[in-house]
Design a protein around this motif. Sequence first.
Motif, PDB file in Angstrom:
ATOM      1  N   LEU A  26       0.814  -1.216   0.000  1.00  0.00           N
ATOM      2  CA  LEU A  26       0.000   0.000   0.000  1.00  0.00           C
ATOM      3  C   LEU A  26       0.848   1.266   0.000  1.00  0.00           C
ATOM      4  N   LEU A  27       2.116   1.145   0.388  1.00  0.00           N
ATOM      5  CA  LEU A  27       3.021   2.298   0.376  1.00  0.00           C
ATOM      6  C   LEU A  27       3.597   2.565  -1.011  1.00  0.00           C
ATOM      7  N   ASP A  28       3.417   1.634  -1.938  1.00  0.00           N
ATOM      8  CA  ASP A  28       3.979   1.764  -3.285  1.00  0.00           C
ATOM      9  C   ASP A  28       3.301   2.921  -4.016  1.00  0.00           C
ATOM     10  N   LYS A  29       4.089   3.884  -4.462  1.00  0.00           N
ATOM     11  CA  LYS A  29       3.512   5.064  -5.126  1.00  0.00           C
ATOM     12  C   LYS A  29       2.824   4.700  -6.439  1.00  0.00           C
ATOM     13  N   LYS A  30       3.178   3.543  -7.025  1.00  0.00           N
ATOM     14  CA  LYS A  30       2.588   3.159  -8.309  1.00  0.00           C
ATOM     15  C   LYS A  30       1.115   2.808  -8.202  1.00  0.00           C
ATOM     16  N   ILE A  31       0.639   2.451  -7.007  1.00  0.00           N
ATOM     17  CA  ILE A  31      -0.779   2.096  -6.886  1.00  0.00           C
ATOM     18  C   ILE A  31      -1.597   3.201  -6.232  1.00  0.00           C
ATOM     19  N   LYS A  32      -0.952   4.304  -5.877  1.00  0.00           N
ATOM     20  CA  LYS A  32      -1.709   5.426  -5.320  1.00  0.00           C
ATOM     21  C   LYS A  32      -2.601   6.015  -6.399  1.00  0.00           C
ATOM     22  N   MET A  33      -3.715   6.589  -6.012  1.00  0.00           N
ATOM     23  CA  MET A  33      -4.681   7.061  -6.999  1.00  0.00           C
ATOM     24  C   MET A  33      -4.499   8.527  -7.360  1.00  0.00           C
ATOM     25  N   ILE A  34      -3.284   9.036  -7.130  1.00  0.00           N
ATOM     26  CA  ILE A  34      -2.838  10.260  -7.792  1.00  0.00           C
ATOM     27  C   ILE A  34      -1.411  10.004  -8.262  1.00  0.00           C
ATOM     28  N   ASP A  35      -0.970  10.758  -9.259  1.00  0.00           N
ATOM     29  CA  ASP A  35       0.402  10.632  -9.732  1.00  0.00           C
ATOM     30  C   ASP A  35       1.337  11.280  -8.708  1.00  0.00           C
ATOM     31  N   VAL A  36       2.343  10.538  -8.285  1.00  0.00           N
ATOM     32  CA  VAL A  36       3.229  10.984  -7.207  1.00  0.00           C
ATOM     33  C   VAL A  36       4.611  11.304  -7.772  1.00  0.00           C
ATOM     34  N   GLU A  37       5.140  12.470  -7.407  1.00  0.00           N
ATOM     35  CA  GLU A  37       6.502  12.840  -7.755  1.00  0.00           C
ATOM     36  C   GLU A  37       7.390  12.700  -6.524  1.00  0.00           C
ATOM     37  N   GLU A  38       8.649  12.382  -6.766  1.00  0.00           N
ATOM     38  CA  GLU A  38       9.573  12.159  -5.651  1.00  0.00           C
ATOM     39  C   GLU A  38       9.844  13.437  -4.864  1.00  0.00           C
ATOM     40  N   LYS A  39       9.781  14.588  -5.519  1.00  0.00           N
ATOM     41  CA  LYS A  39      10.147  15.842  -4.864  1.00  0.00           C
ATOM     42  C   LYS A  39       9.306  16.102  -3.629  1.00  0.00           C
ATOM     43  N   HIS A  40       8.007  15.836  -3.736  1.00  0.00           N
ATOM     44  CA  HIS A  40       7.108  16.037  -2.600  1.00  0.00           C
ATOM     45  C   HIS A  40       6.387  14.712  -2.329  1.00  0.00           C
ATOM     46  N   ASN A  41       6.886  13.973  -1.358  1.00  0.00           N
ATOM     47  CA  ASN A  41       6.285  12.667  -1.080  1.00  0.00           C
ATOM     48  C   ASN A  41       6.499  12.299   0.389  1.00  0.00           C
ATOM     49  N   LEU A  42       6.188  13.242   1.277  1.00  0.00           N
ATOM     50  CA  LEU A  42       6.325  13.013   2.710  1.00  0.00           C
ATOM     51  C   LEU A  42       4.947  12.795   3.335  1.00  0.00           C
ATOM     52  N   TYR A  43       4.856  11.834   4.209  1.00  0.00           N
ATOM     53  CA  TYR A  43       3.594  11.522   4.870  1.00  0.00           C
ATOM     54  C   TYR A  43       3.381  12.404   6.102  1.00  0.00           C
ATOM     55  N   ILE A  44       2.150  12.830   6.275  1.00  0.00           N
ATOM     56  CA  ILE A  44       1.739  13.511   7.499  1.00  0.00           C
ATOM     57  C   ILE A  44       1.020  12.517   8.412  1.00  0.00           C
ATOM     58  N   SER A  45       0.194  11.671   7.818  1.00  0.00           N
ATOM     59  CA  SER A  45      -0.517  10.640   8.582  1.00  0.00           C
ATOM     60  C   SER A  45      -0.914   9.516   7.638  1.00  0.00           C
ATOM     61  N   ILE A  46      -1.048   8.312   8.202  1.00  0.00           N
ATOM     62  CA  ILE A  46      -1.414   7.125   7.420  1.00  0.00           C
ATOM     63  C   ILE A  46      -2.453   6.338   8.198  1.00  0.00           C
ATOM     64  N   PHE A  47      -3.520   5.949   7.498  1.00  0.00           N
ATOM     65  CA  PHE A  47      -4.561   5.119   8.102  1.00  0.00           C
ATOM     66  C   PHE A  47      -4.931   4.020   7.121  1.00  0.00           C
ATOM     67  N   GLY A  48      -4.923   2.776   7.584  1.00  0.00           N
ATOM     68  CA  GLY A  48      -5.274   1.656   6.724  1.00  0.00           C
ATOM     69  C   GLY A  48      -6.349   0.785   7.336  1.00  0.00           C
ATOM     70  N   ILE A  49      -7.098   0.109   6.468  1.00  0.00           N
ATOM     71  CA  ILE A  49      -8.100  -0.859   6.896  1.00  0.00           C
ATOM     72  C   ILE A  49      -7.859  -2.146   6.126  1.00  0.00           C
ATOM     73  N   LEU A  50      -7.656  -3.243   6.839  1.00  0.00           N
ATOM     74  CA  LEU A  50      -7.434  -4.549   6.215  1.00  0.00           C
ATOM     75  C   LEU A  50      -8.678  -5.412   6.361  1.00  0.00           C
ATOM     76  N   GLN A  51      -8.975  -6.162   5.301  1.00  0.00           N
ATOM     77  CA  GLN A  51     -10.090  -7.105   5.317  1.00  0.00           C
ATOM     78  C   GLN A  51      -9.577  -8.471   4.867  1.00  0.00           C
TER      79      GLN A  51
END
Length: 451
Positions: free
Chosen positions: A296-321
Amino acid sequence: MPEILTLQIGQCGNQVGQQFWSQLCNEHGIGPDGMTTVEGMREDETNIFFNSNDDKRFTPRALLVDLEPGVISDIKSKTNNLFNDRNIHLSSTGSSAGNIWSKGYDYAESQNELFLEMIDRELDSCDNLEAFQLIHSVAGGTGSGVGSYFLEILADRYNKKLTTTYSIFPESVQSSDVVVQPYNTVLTLKRLIDSSDANIVIENSALLNNAIKTFQSNSPSTTQTNQLIAAVMSGATNTLRYPGYMYNSYTSIISTLVPTPDLHFLVPSYTPFTSDFVTDAKQIRKSSAYDVVLELLDKKIKMIDVEEKHNLYISIFGILQGDYDQTDIQKAIIKAQQRAKFVPWSSSSVHVANGKKSQHYKTSDSDYVSGLMLSNTSSIISLLGKTCKQYDKIMRRNAFVGGYKDGKLFQNGLDEFKESRETVQSVIDEYKRAELVSYLDDDVEDEEVEL
């Protein structure tokens, strides 16, 4: 349990909403006519998203609004009285907003009393409304213009309730027939920033890449791509509909992700898309919870295009099923905290909730582990920056502004454009400041100045 009222605005909003309600009906054992055959006690909470009566008929808590009849007519033809007809609004003339934000906005303002009546009537059936969720596109005329007006009236009249959105962002102008989409997007962003509490953003180009990978097709259908969004929406509300002792309200989830009102854009990622969420997906191998959390941390599956220049997390929340070992989650959280790059002032926490899969809808891989991640990340700078760059390019020449000048907000000039652009820039700057170690110190200094 708290209830959530869904607003589906425009062609895109209603097409995504159609897949969302289809998914929820599957998970809760509800047929396309709203009837259920589920007997006895339920472990799921249907009341959050559905009204029900003694005849075992369930009706979505939803308002469907569009100016053209095509999409809503298709929805009605594929469901049999699932939706409340009094909650469906179409333009009496059947004419569209012509991809012009101000036409959609002015139309909504002309129907203000009717829309408020629709909302109030639906709220009368709620015991404890917690939130509104808006599904819309930001690029066209109806989803952006009518959607913006709804955001304003919700913030004005129902400001004690949460307002969240699923906002679909366009691809570049070069790949679109709608040359004014940067105008529509910037005008809508001002309302998303000022009049909502959290925005889950999906960029069409990233969504398409996910669909190509999931369905192994170079030209996935609109239905297929919308199923991916519906899976995200279903995942985000799983712990509400199958409540445990944590994260059983929207408020608890949003408060985990949004540290300040200025930083409320959330980026989803989801993996894998199993057959109980999408049809015709490629076969997948069974993964452990450990694998899913890290993927889930892989930028390739995120639903926006991610650039390396700005890619810092402020918070992360996940739900597993699915079927998984709790020890895998603990190991994955430790690894994810090491792998993810957080802003310097963050606690670097990775929050993971235990979700459940439906007992009423089983497929061959229902026991497979799947996961949703919502992240508040500075990668949103890239999406907002691209939007502003496209906007500046056409606004520099005052190109195509003629269609907006008849709008009520533009009667005295184009200041609404300028103010909206400034509002978006302020959020870009806020996320850039959030990447710095001094971010919280700046807040303290501001408070001292105010004192």
